[in-house]
Design a protein around this motif. Structure first.
Motif, PDB file in Angstrom:
ATOM      1  N   VAL A  32     -15.765   4.804  -1.685  1.00 57.14           N
ATOM      2  CA  VAL A  32     -16.491   3.722  -1.023  1.00 57.14           C
ATOM      3  C   VAL A  32     -16.088   2.389  -1.652  1.00 57.14           C
ATOM      4  CG1 VAL A  32     -18.433   5.197  -0.409  1.00 57.14           C
ATOM      5  CG2 VAL A  32     -18.468   3.935  -2.583  1.00 57.14           C
ATOM      6  N   PRO A  33     -16.358   1.265  -0.968  1.00 53.94           N
ATOM      7  CA  PRO A  33     -15.999  -0.046  -1.535  1.00 53.94           C
ATOM      8  C   PRO A  33     -16.737  -0.334  -2.840  1.00 53.94           C
ATOM      9  CG  PRO A  33     -16.431  -0.216   0.826  1.00 53.94           C
ATOM     10  CD  PRO A  33     -16.866   1.159   0.416  1.00 53.94           C
ATOM     11  N   ALA A  34     -16.166  -1.216  -3.634  1.00 51.66           N
ATOM     12  CA  ALA A  34     -16.777  -1.656  -4.891  1.00 51.66           C
ATOM     13  C   ALA A  34     -16.653  -3.168  -4.994  1.00 51.66           C
ATOM     14  CB  ALA A  34     -16.084  -0.986  -6.072  1.00 51.66           C
ATOM     15  N   ASP A  35     -17.754  -3.832  -5.382  1.00 52.92           N
ATOM     16  CA  ASP A  35     -17.760  -5.274  -5.598  1.00 52.92           C
ATOM     17  C   ASP A  35     -17.380  -5.539  -7.046  1.00 52.92           C
ATOM     18  OD1 ASP A  35     -18.207  -7.968  -5.819  1.00 52.92           O
ATOM     19  OD2 ASP A  35     -20.368  -7.879  -5.433  1.00 52.92           O
ATOM     20  N   ALA A  36     -16.142  -5.919  -7.270  1.00 48.79           N
ATOM     21  CA  ALA A  36     -15.620  -6.071  -8.631  1.00 48.79           C
ATOM     22  C   ALA A  36     -16.442  -7.055  -9.458  1.00 48.79           C
ATOM     23  CB  ALA A  36     -14.161  -6.512  -8.580  1.00 48.79           C
ATOM     24  N   ALA A  37     -17.033  -8.062  -8.830  1.00 50.30           N
ATOM     25  CA  ALA A  37     -17.783  -9.076  -9.573  1.00 50.30           C
ATOM     26  C   ALA A  37     -18.993  -8.487 -10.289  1.00 50.30           C
ATOM     27  CB  ALA A  37     -18.225 -10.184  -8.623  1.00 50.30           C
ATOM     28  N   ALA A  38     -19.500  -7.354  -9.798  1.00 54.01           N
ATOM     29  CA  ALA A  38     -20.697  -6.755 -10.398  1.00 54.01           C
ATOM     30  C   ALA A  38     -20.381  -5.758 -11.513  1.00 54.01           C
ATOM     31  CB  ALA A  38     -21.520  -6.066  -9.308  1.00 54.01           C
ATOM     32  N   TRP A  39     -19.100  -5.459 -11.712  1.00 50.05           N
ATOM     33  CA  TRP A  39     -18.712  -4.395 -12.635  1.00 50.05           C
ATOM     34  C   TRP A  39     -18.381  -4.952 -14.022  1.00 50.05           C
ATOM     35  CZ3 TRP A  39     -16.740   0.892 -11.428  1.00 50.05           C
ATOM     36  CH2 TRP A  39     -17.190   1.351 -10.177  1.00 50.05           C
ATOM     37  N   THR A  40     -18.667  -4.125 -15.045  1.00 51.73           N
ATOM     38  CA  THR A  40     -18.266  -4.438 -16.415  1.00 51.73           C
ATOM     39  C   THR A  40     -16.768  -4.273 -16.587  1.00 51.73           C
ATOM     40  OG1 THR A  40     -20.413  -3.641 -17.206  1.00 51.73           O
ATOM     41  CG2 THR A  40     -18.660  -3.866 -18.847  1.00 51.73           C
ATOM     42  N   VAL A  41     -16.228  -3.235 -15.960  1.00 49.80           N
ATOM     43  CA  VAL A  41     -14.802  -2.918 -15.992  1.00 49.80           C
ATOM     44  C   VAL A  41     -14.286  -3.012 -14.556  1.00 49.80           C
ATOM     45  CG1 VAL A  41     -13.107  -1.097 -16.451  1.00 49.80           C
ATOM     46  CG2 VAL A  41     -15.055  -1.408 -17.995  1.00 49.80           C
ATOM     47  N   PRO A  42     -13.127  -3.615 -14.325  1.00 51.39           N
ATOM     48  CA  PRO A  42     -12.611  -3.664 -12.948  1.00 51.39           C
ATOM     49  C   PRO A  42     -12.591  -2.270 -12.327  1.00 51.39           C
ATOM     50  CG  PRO A  42     -11.274  -5.039 -14.375  1.00 51.39           C
ATOM     51  CD  PRO A  42     -12.232  -4.300 -15.277  1.00 51.39           C
ATOM     52  N   PRO A  43     -13.112  -2.137 -11.108  1.00 52.53           N
ATOM     53  CA  PRO A  43     -13.346  -0.801 -10.549  1.00 52.53           C
ATOM     54  C   PRO A  43     -12.106   0.040 -10.312  1.00 52.53           C
ATOM     55  CG  PRO A  43     -13.800  -2.515  -8.926  1.00 52.53           C
ATOM     56  CD  PRO A  43     -13.626  -3.194 -10.229  1.00 52.53           C
ATOM     57  N   PHE A  44     -10.921  -0.593 -10.258  1.00 49.55           N
ATOM     58  CA  PHE A  44      -9.710   0.189 -10.044  1.00 49.55           C
ATOM     59  C   PHE A  44      -8.719   0.046 -11.211  1.00 49.55           C
ATOM     60  CE2 PHE A  44     -11.463  -0.696  -5.824  1.00 49.55           C
ATOM     61  CZ  PHE A  44     -11.661   0.612  -5.398  1.00 49.55           C
ATOM     62  N   ALA A  45      -9.260  -0.307 -12.380  1.00 48.88           N
ATOM     63  CA  ALA A  45      -8.416  -0.398 -13.572  1.00 48.88           C
ATOM     64  C   ALA A  45      -8.169   0.976 -14.173  1.00 48.88           C
ATOM     65  CB  ALA A  45      -9.060  -1.311 -14.606  1.00 48.88           C
ATOM     66  N   GLY A  46      -9.052   1.928 -13.912  1.00 47.67           N
ATOM     67  CA  GLY A  46      -8.884   3.274 -14.463  1.00 47.67           C
ATOM     68  C   GLY A  46      -8.863   3.274 -15.985  1.00 47.67           C
ATOM     69  N   GLU A  47      -9.743   2.496 -16.588  1.00 44.03           N
ATOM     70  CA  GLU A  47      -9.774   2.396 -18.051  1.00 44.03           C
ATOM     71  C   GLU A  47     -10.501   3.586 -18.671  1.00 44.03           C
ATOM     72  OE1 GLU A  47     -10.940  -1.175 -19.948  1.00 44.03           O
ATOM     73  OE2 GLU A  47     -10.005  -2.482 -18.450  1.00 44.03           O
ATOM     74  N   ILE A  48     -10.030   3.975 -19.842  1.00 47.51           N
ATOM     75  CA  ILE A  48     -10.724   4.980 -20.653  1.00 47.51           C
ATOM     76  C   ILE A  48     -11.273   4.240 -21.865  1.00 47.51           C
ATOM     77  CG2 ILE A  48     -10.520   7.133 -21.942  1.00 47.51           C
ATOM     78  CD1 ILE A  48      -8.154   7.872 -20.173  1.00 47.51           C
ATOM     79  N   ARG A  49     -12.583   4.103 -21.895  1.00 49.53           N
ATOM     80  CA  ARG A  49     -13.220   3.406 -23.013  1.00 49.53           C
ATOM     81  C   ARG A  49     -14.606   3.990 -23.252  1.00 49.53           C
ATOM     82  NH1 ARG A  49     -15.248  -2.634 -21.473  1.00 49.53           N
ATOM     83  NH2 ARG A  49     -13.051  -3.056 -21.024  1.00 49.53           N
ATOM     84  N   ASP A  50     -15.056   3.898 -24.499  1.00 51.70           N
ATOM     85  CA  ASP A  50     -16.371   4.413 -24.892  1.00 51.70           C
ATOM     86  C   ASP A  50     -16.554   5.872 -24.483  1.00 51.70           C
ATOM     87  OD1 ASP A  50     -16.976   1.822 -25.809  1.00 51.70           O
ATOM     88  OD2 ASP A  50     -17.721   1.228 -23.828  1.00 51.70           O
ATOM     89  N   GLY A  51     -15.458   6.636 -24.522  1.00 48.12           N
ATOM     90  CA  GLY A  51     -15.548   8.059 -24.229  1.00 48.12           C
ATOM     91  C   GLY A  51     -15.662   8.404 -22.768  1.00 48.12           C
ATOM     92  N   CYS A  52     -15.403   7.435 -21.873  1.00 48.43           N
ATOM     93  CA  CYS A  52     -15.539   7.680 -20.437  1.00 48.43           C
ATOM     94  C   CYS A  52     -14.312   7.172 -19.684  1.00 48.43           C
ATOM     95  CB  CYS A  52     -16.770   6.966 -19.870  1.00 48.43           C
ATOM     96  SG  CYS A  52     -18.359   7.638 -20.390  1.00 48.43           S
ATOM     97  N   VAL A  53     -14.048   7.781 -18.535  1.00 49.40           N
ATOM     98  CA  VAL A  53     -13.127   7.219 -17.549  1.00 49.40           C
ATOM     99  C   VAL A  53     -13.956   6.367 -16.607  1.00 49.40           C
ATOM    100  CG1 VAL A  53     -11.493   7.706 -15.701  1.00 49.40           C
ATOM    101  CG2 VAL A  53     -11.606   9.232 -17.686  1.00 49.40           C
ATOM    102  N   TRP A  54     -13.615   5.070 -16.540  1.00 47.60           N
ATOM    103  CA  TRP A  54     -14.366   4.127 -15.722  1.00 47.60           C
ATOM    104  C   TRP A  54     -13.624   3.868 -14.411  1.00 47.60           C
ATOM    105  CZ3 TRP A  54     -18.559   0.709 -17.530  1.00 47.60           C
ATOM    106  CH2 TRP A  54     -19.016   1.027 -18.809  1.00 47.60           C
TER     107      TRP A  54
END
Length: 440
Positions: A87-109
């Motif tokens: 589903v769509p994601a509003d990047a402005a509301a996210w801590t991590v960019p929604p399609f960055a695929g970052e692994i941080r704090d023990g999670c895949v975001w």
């Protein structure tokens, strides 16, 4: 590269899938499904060692289907299905960019990390470990990684079932999203497995009347007729309808938590659900049908009475209760409002006293000996509705080993802001699926 550990690299694979933006909008536009399908196909071909089919239902609306041969081809195959769109994601509301695929704090975001690129990754991670280990599943596996689940499956599962049903011939059961994850309630680790889904009926209501000037009396006002009908629908209290899955969920969960279970009346059921706390939240939406008005449309000027007024109503029904709900809806609408289906997906029900369910239970308990495995009914819908039309009993089983409640609310992650999945949960899921897919 393939490894012998089914959990090795699963987080990186999930992150790689998240980084492909497969946003699917309500208008039917989608992006990135072709790229995601190509990534899945490359893993299947290069690391699993099977030949995938990439099938487009429309330009760039890509689906991947593959068959993994089993040791005993005489056994019914198992369908493993997962969707690639999000589903769509509003990047402005996210801590991590929604399609960055970052692994941080023990999670895949990222968007899709929970719904449901996590299961895509755990399935592929388990399968690609088999080459190094020299193992094969007991039965054939039919894999389907599909487009378009988030807007109804017209370009994904629904299209495959309509246009390529032969790909799924001989499947004795299927697994997909909607269960197998940890729900920790006071130290008791429940693992709900989806054995049913409410049916989805999106209704368009239309009231017709006499158009006229807003300043003049008009007893044939379409807006008034529609609003009155919607008020009756909104005020209606649907009675409890306990299906076998919901009843079993309440009984088993109550026993596990030491909570009294009384199913003798509607009030008693509601009180039982409340006593179950977090576990009761899974049942609250599925002990009865629901009719929720969501969209209103009428008129274009304040001084003009329109000739028609329309509304959309999100209607959910339980297995075995569709016709009864429709009959009550028609009575509530009255003679001045007509209804039609915008979309319709029938309820899904699979047996929980089956060898398939037993095998899922055993795979979970092999990784978590204290697992309490219970059947449950999904309040929404999945692609199981499409595949069930082929006579395939479908289960919600995308296992994850989730932590106890420490601020991470897994159910809030799907479609939510800052969607993320713990790396340890993915690794648990890959190990469970490895065992289940090999041994079932």
């Amino acid at each position: 590269m393939p490894t012998a550990d089914p959990a090795d690299g699963v987080a990186q694979l999930c992150a790689a899938l998240v980084r492909i933006d497969t946003t699917n909008t309500s208008s039917g536009d989608a992006q990135g499904e072709r790229e995601a399908a190509e990534l899945v196909a490359s893993v299947l071909a290069d690391e699993v060692g099977v030949e995938p089919l990439v099938l487009e239902s429309a330009p760039r609306r890509a689906n991947v289907v593959a068959r993994v041969p089993g040791r005993d081809p005489a056994l019914p195959a198992l369908l493993v299905q997962a969707h690639l769109d999000v589903v769509p994601a509003d990047a402005a509301a996210w801590t991590v960019p929604p399609f960055a695929g970052e692994i941080r704090d023990g999670c895949v975001w990222g968007r899709g990390s929970v719904d449901m690129k996590d299961m895509c990754a755990t399935v592929l991670s388990a399968l690609r470990s088999w080459r190094s280990r020299g193992v094969a599943p007991r039965r054939d596996l039919v894999l389907a990684f599909v487009a378009d689940e988030e807007t109804g499956g017209e370009y994904g599962a629904g299209w495959l079932v309509a246009e390529h049903p032969g790909l799924f011939a001989g499947c004795g059961a299927g697994i997909g999203e909607g269960g197998g994850y940890t729900l920790d309630v006071g130290g008791v680790r429940l693992y709900p497995i989806g054995t049913a889904e409410r049916g989805t009926m999106h209704l368009r209501l239309t009231a017709s009347g006499r158009a006229g000037h807003g300043s003049r009396p008009n007893p044939d006002n379409a807006v008034v007729a529609l609003v009155a009908a919607l008020a009756r629908i909104a005020a209606h209290r649907w009675p409890v309808q306990l299906t076998p899955t919901v009843r079993e969920y309440l009984v088993r969960t109550g026993e596990a938590l030491g909570v009294p279970v009384d199913l003798g009346s509607d009030a008693a059921v509601d009180a039982t659900v409340a006593r179950l706390g977090r576990a009761g939240a899974l049942a609250a939406a599925v002990v009865r049908p629901s009719t929720t008005p969501t969209v209103l449309s009428a008129g274009s000027a304040v001084n003009v009475i329109p000739s028609t007024a329309q509304a959309l109503v999100d209607t959910r029904v339980l297995p075995g209760g569709t016709e009864e709900v429709l009959a009550v809806v028609d009575e509530l609408l009255g003679p001045d409002v007509r209804r039609e289906f915008v979309s319709r997906g029938e309820p899904v029900q699979a047996p929980f006293d089956s060898p398939w369910f037993t095998a899922m239970t055993e795979a979970l308990r092999a990784e978590d000996p204290e697992a309490v495995v219970v059947p449950y009914c999904l309040g929404g819908g999945t692609d199981a509705k499409a595949f069930s039309a082929l006579g395939i009993p479908c289960y919600g089983f995308g296992p994850l080993g989730l932590p106890a409640d420490d601020g991470y609310d897994h159910r809030a992650m799907a479609h939510g802001v800052d969607e993320r999945v713990p790396v340890a949960a993915l690794e648990f899921g890959a190990r469970v699926l490895d065992r289940f897919l090999r041994e079932v």
